[in-house]
Motif scaffolding. Structure first.
Motif, short mmCIF file in Angstrom:
data_model
loop_
_atom_site.label_atom_id
_atom_site.label_comp_id
_atom_site.label_asym_id
_atom_site.label_seq_id
_atom_site.Cartn_x
_atom_site.Cartn_y
_atom_site.Cartn_z
N ALA A 236 -82.72 -13.79 -36.52
CA ALA A 236 -81.44 -13.10 -36.42
C ALA A 236 -80.32 -14.14 -36.33
CB ALA A 236 -81.42 -12.20 -35.19
N THR A 237 -79.35 -14.03 -37.23
CA THR A 237 -78.27 -15.01 -37.28
C THR A 237 -76.93 -14.30 -37.12
OG1 THR A 237 -79.59 -16.22 -38.89
CG2 THR A 237 -77.27 -16.86 -38.66
N PHE A 238 -76.15 -14.71 -36.15
CA PHE A 238 -74.83 -14.13 -35.97
C PHE A 238 -73.92 -14.71 -37.06
CE2 PHE A 238 -70.56 -14.12 -34.04
CZ PHE A 238 -70.42 -12.73 -33.92
N ALA A 239 -73.26 -13.84 -37.81
CA ALA A 239 -72.50 -14.33 -38.96
C ALA A 239 -71.31 -13.43 -39.26
CB ALA A 239 -73.41 -14.39 -40.18
N THR A 240 -70.41 -13.97 -40.03
CA THR A 240 -69.29 -13.17 -40.53
C THR A 240 -69.66 -12.61 -41.89
OG1 THR A 240 -67.72 -14.58 -39.36
CG2 THR A 240 -66.85 -13.24 -41.17
N PHE A 241 -69.35 -11.32 -42.11
CA PHE A 241 -69.62 -10.70 -43.41
C PHE A 241 -68.32 -10.74 -44.20
CE2 PHE A 241 -72.48 -7.86 -40.61
CZ PHE A 241 -73.47 -8.83 -40.57
N HIS A 242 -68.38 -11.33 -45.39
CA HIS A 242 -67.17 -11.57 -46.16
C HIS A 242 -66.97 -10.58 -47.29
CE1 HIS A 242 -66.58 -15.42 -44.15
NE2 HIS A 242 -67.87 -15.64 -44.31
N GLY A 243 -65.68 -10.28 -47.55
CA GLY A 243 -65.32 -9.49 -48.72
C GLY A 243 -65.17 -10.38 -49.95
N SER A 244 -64.68 -9.79 -51.06
CA SER A 244 -64.66 -10.51 -52.33
C SER A 244 -63.67 -11.67 -52.33
CB SER A 244 -64.34 -9.54 -53.47
OG SER A 244 -63.10 -8.91 -53.20
N ARG A 245 -62.63 -11.59 -51.49
CA ARG A 245 -61.67 -12.70 -51.45
C ARG A 245 -61.95 -13.63 -50.28
NH1 ARG A 245 -58.85 -8.19 -51.73
NH2 ARG A 245 -58.15 -8.46 -49.74
N GLY A 246 -63.13 -13.49 -49.73
CA GLY A 246 -63.51 -14.36 -48.62
C GLY A 246 -63.03 -13.86 -47.28
N GLU A 247 -62.34 -12.71 -47.26
CA GLU A 247 -61.84 -12.19 -45.99
C GLU A 247 -63.00 -11.64 -45.15
OE1 GLU A 247 -61.99 -10.64 -48.72
OE2 GLU A 247 -61.91 -8.47 -48.53
N ALA A 248 -62.80 -11.57 -43.83
CA ALA A 248 -63.85 -11.05 -42.95
C ALA A 248 -63.84 -9.52 -42.97
CB ALA A 248 -63.63 -11.55 -41.54
N LEU A 249 -65.02 -8.93 -43.26
CA LEU A 249 -65.14 -7.47 -43.19
C LEU A 249 -65.62 -7.05 -41.81
CD1 LEU A 249 -66.92 -6.70 -46.60
CD2 LEU A 249 -64.49 -6.49 -46.08
#
Ligand SMILES: Nc1nc2c(ncn2[C@@H]2O[C@H](COP(=O)(O)OP(=O)(O)OP(=O)(O)O)[C@@H](O)[C@H]2O)c(=O)[nH]1
Ligand SMILES: [Mg+2]
Length: 482
Positions: free
Chosen positions: A78-91
Motif C-alpha cells: 500500500a502506497t500513499f500517493a497523489t492521484f493526478h488528472g490529465s494536466r498533472g493536477e491533484a484529483l
C-alpha cells in the motif's frame, strides 16, 4: 468443446494407474473469447463514504500507473500517493495498490486506487483511467476474468455474487463455503470417481474379449453405488442451500373470514393486509416475507375460496389458485369453533398432492380453546389465535420442522437452481446406468454413454464445460466493479 476425460485414458497404458488419472481442466480461454484490454470500474457502492475504490485490471497497466500516479509502485504494498488528472493536477490523495499478474483477483495485473468515497471524485478518477486506455467494465467482468484465467471455477464465482447478495448470516456462511471451493471440491471428488469408472468401462469396450467379467472384477456395481450415494449427499446439502437462497413460498388459504389476513399480519408483525368482519375482504394476493432459522419464507395471503358471482372476487380466487400452484407449503386456515366445515375438506382435497400442508385452527380465543399442536399420520394441526397471538410460536415451530431447517445448515452450500438441475441430471443418468449394469448382459455402450452424460452434467457446475451464453447470464447479474 465437450470435455472428454477418458480420451486421454484410452491412449497410453490402458490399465495402469496412469490411465485412470484425473484429466486436466479444459483450457478456459477457449470458452470466453480473448481477454486483452484493460477494464476499470468503481468497485465500492454508489453514494458518499469514507473510502471509495476504483479498480483496474488488464495485461499491462503501466500507462495508467504512470498517468495517475506519476511514480512506480512496489507490488502488493500500500502506497500513499497523489492521484493526478490529465494536466498533472491533484484529483485526490489515497492509497494505491498494484498486484502484478498472475497473483491477483483476476489473474491479470490489477490496480486499486483507494480514494475518498465521494461520487464526483470517484467519477473523475475513473474517467482518468478510461482516458488512459481502460474501458468501463461490464457487470461481473472482473470475476469473469478470474474464472477465465482459472482463478475461480464457476461455482466459486457464483459464490462471490451470492456472498454479496446474502441476506442472512446463515446465507453468508453458506456462500462463503461455496467461494472457498468446498462445494467444487465435493463435486470434483465425485467427478474423479466417475472418471475412474469410465476408464474401466472404456477399457472393457476396447477389449471386447475381456468382456463384462473385467467390470465385475473391478466391482463396477459397487463403485457406481458409492458414487450414487455420494451424489445423493451432495444434493441434500445443495437443496438446503437453495432453500437459504430462494426461500419457501407459503400460501394461506381457507374459506372467507376464517382469519387468513389476520394470521399473515400476526406472522409478519405488521398490518400488511386489511382485516374486517366482512367475508371476502381480501381480493388480491398480499405478500410478506419472514425468516425462520435463516430461511426466507414468502407468505402469500389470498382471497377466501368459495363459489361467488362477484367479478372481482372471482379474479381474486383465480389468483389464489395460481399462488397455490407455486407454493411449497399451504397453511389451511379454519375456524376452530366449527372444526368440520365441509368446505374445508373440499379446499384440502383440491390442493396438488405434492403440496405440504399445515391445518391451522384459528380463533381459539372465541371458543375458549387451548393453543396446541398435533401431528398424526403426517397431518399437522395447530390451534391458535391470530388475534391474540396465542399458539403462533407453535406454528413457527411446525414450519421449522417441515422445512428441515436445523443447526446442520452449517454444512450447506448456497446452491443455485442451475446447480440443482445439473445434479438432478447427473443422478438420473447414474440411475439409468445402474439399470443397464444390473441387466444380465449389460449393454456396455449405453452404460458408458450414461456415465459420460453424468460427468458432463457435473462438470457444467464448476464450468469445465460451459457455453458462452451461460457465462453471459451468470456474470451479467453481478454488480459492476465485481
Ligand atoms: N377473536 C378473533 N377474531 C379473529 C381472529 N382471527 C381473525 N379474526 C377476525 O375475523 C374477521 C376476519 O378476519 P380476516 O383476517 O379478515 O379473515 P380472512 O380469512 O382474511 O377473510 P377474507 O379476506 O374475507 O377471506 C375479522 O373481524 C378478524 O378480526 C382470532 O384469532 N380471534
Ligand atoms: Mg383476508
Amino acid at each position: 468443446m465437450a470435455h472428454e476425460p477418458v480420451a486421454d485414458a484410452r491412449s497410453g497404458s490402458r490399465r495402469s494407474q496412469a490411465a485412470l488419472s484425473v484429466p486436466e481442466s479444459a483450457p478456459r480461454e477457449t470458452v470466453g473469447g480473448p481477454v486483452g484490454d484493460a477494464i476499470a470500474a468503481i468497485a465500492t457502492a454508489a453514494g458518499r463514504a469514507g473510502i471509495g475504490v476504483v479498480r483496474v485490471s488488464g495485461p499491462d497497466l503501466s500507462r495508467i500507473v504512470a498517468g495517475v500516479l506519476a511514480r512506480d509502485l512496489e507490488p502488493r504494498r500500500a502506497t500513499f500517493a497523489t492521484f493526478h488528472g490529465s494536466r498533472g493536477e491533484a484529483l485526490d490523495q489515497g492509497l494505491a495498490l498494484l498486484f502484478p499478474a498472475p497473483a491477483s483477483y483476476t489473474g491479470e495485473t490489477v490496480l486499486e486506487l483507494h480514494a475518498h468515497g465521494g461520487p464526483a471524485v470517484l467519477a473523475l478518477l475513473l474517467g482518468r483511467c478510461l482516458d488512459l486506455g481502460a474501458r468501463l467494465a461490464e457487470p461481473g467482468e472482473f470475476t469473469k476474468r478470474a474464472f477465465l484465467n482459472g482463478k475461480l471455477d464457476l461455482a466459486q464465482a457464483e459464490g462471490v455474487a451470492d456472498l454479496i447478495e446474502a441476506a442472512t448470516a446463515t446465507a453468508v456462511r453458506a456462500a462463503a463455503r461455496s467461494l472457498s471451493g468446498a462445494f467444487s471440491h465435493e463435486l470434483r471428488a465425485a467427478g474423479d470417481e466417475l472418471t475412474e469408472l469410465r476408464a474401466f468401462t472404456e477399457a472393457t469396450l476396447d477389449f471386447p474379449e475381456e468382456d463384462i467379467e473385467f467390470l465385475r472384477a473391478a466391482d463396477a456395481a459397487g463403485k457406481l453405488a458409492a458414487l450414487r450415494g455420494r451424489l445423493a449427499a451432495i444434493v441434500a446439502r445443495a437443496r438446503q442451500g437453495a432453500l437459504l437462497r430462494e426461500g419457501l413460498s407459503v400460501v394461506l388459504i381457507g374459506r372467507p373470514n376464517v382469519g387468513k389476513s389476520s394470521l399473515l399480519n400476526q406472522l409478519v408483525g405488521d398490518e400488511l393486509a386489511i382485516v374486517t368482519p366482512v367475508p371476502g375482504t381480501t381480493r388480491d394476493a398480499i405478500r410478506g416475507t419472514i425468516e425462520i432459522d435463516g430461511i426466507p419464507l414468502h407468505l402469500v395471503d389470498t382471497a377466501g375460496l368459495r363459489p361467488t358471482t362477484d367479478a372481482v372476487e372471482k379474479i381474486g380466487i383465480e389468483r389464489t389458485r395460481a399462488a397455490i400452484e407455486r407454493a411449497d407449503l399451504a397453511l389451511i386456515v379454519t375456524d376452530a369453533r366449527e372444526p368440520a366445515h365441509p368446505d374445508d375438506g373440499t379446499i384440502a382435497s383440491e390442493l396438488p398432492p405434492r403440496l405440504v400442508r399445515i391445518l391451522v385452527r384459528n380463533k381459539i380465543d372465541l371458543g375458549g380453546l387451548e393453543a396446541g399442536s398435533t401431528a398424526t399420520d403426517g397431518a399437522i394441526t395447530v390451534a391458535l389465535s391470530a388475534k391474540t397471538g396465542a399458539g403462533i410460536e407453535l406454528l413457527r415451530h411446525a414450519i421449522r420442522g417441515l422445512v428441515g431447517a436445523n443447526e446442520d445448515m452449517e454444512g450447506t452450500f448456497l446452491a443455485r437452481e442451475r446447480h440443482l438441475r445439473a445434479l438432478d441430471e447427473a443422478r438420473a443418468r447414474l440411475d439409468t446406468a445402474a439399470v443397464h449394469l444390473g441387466q444380465r448382459a449389460p449393454p456396455l455402450e449405453l452404460f458408458a454413454e450414461e456415465l459420460r452424460l453424468a460427468q458432463g452434467a457435473l462438470s457444467a457446475i464448476t464450468g469445465e464445460f460451459t457455453a458462452d451464453d451461460l457465462l453471459g447470464e451468470i456474470f451479467g447479474r453481478f454488480c459492476i466493479g465485481k
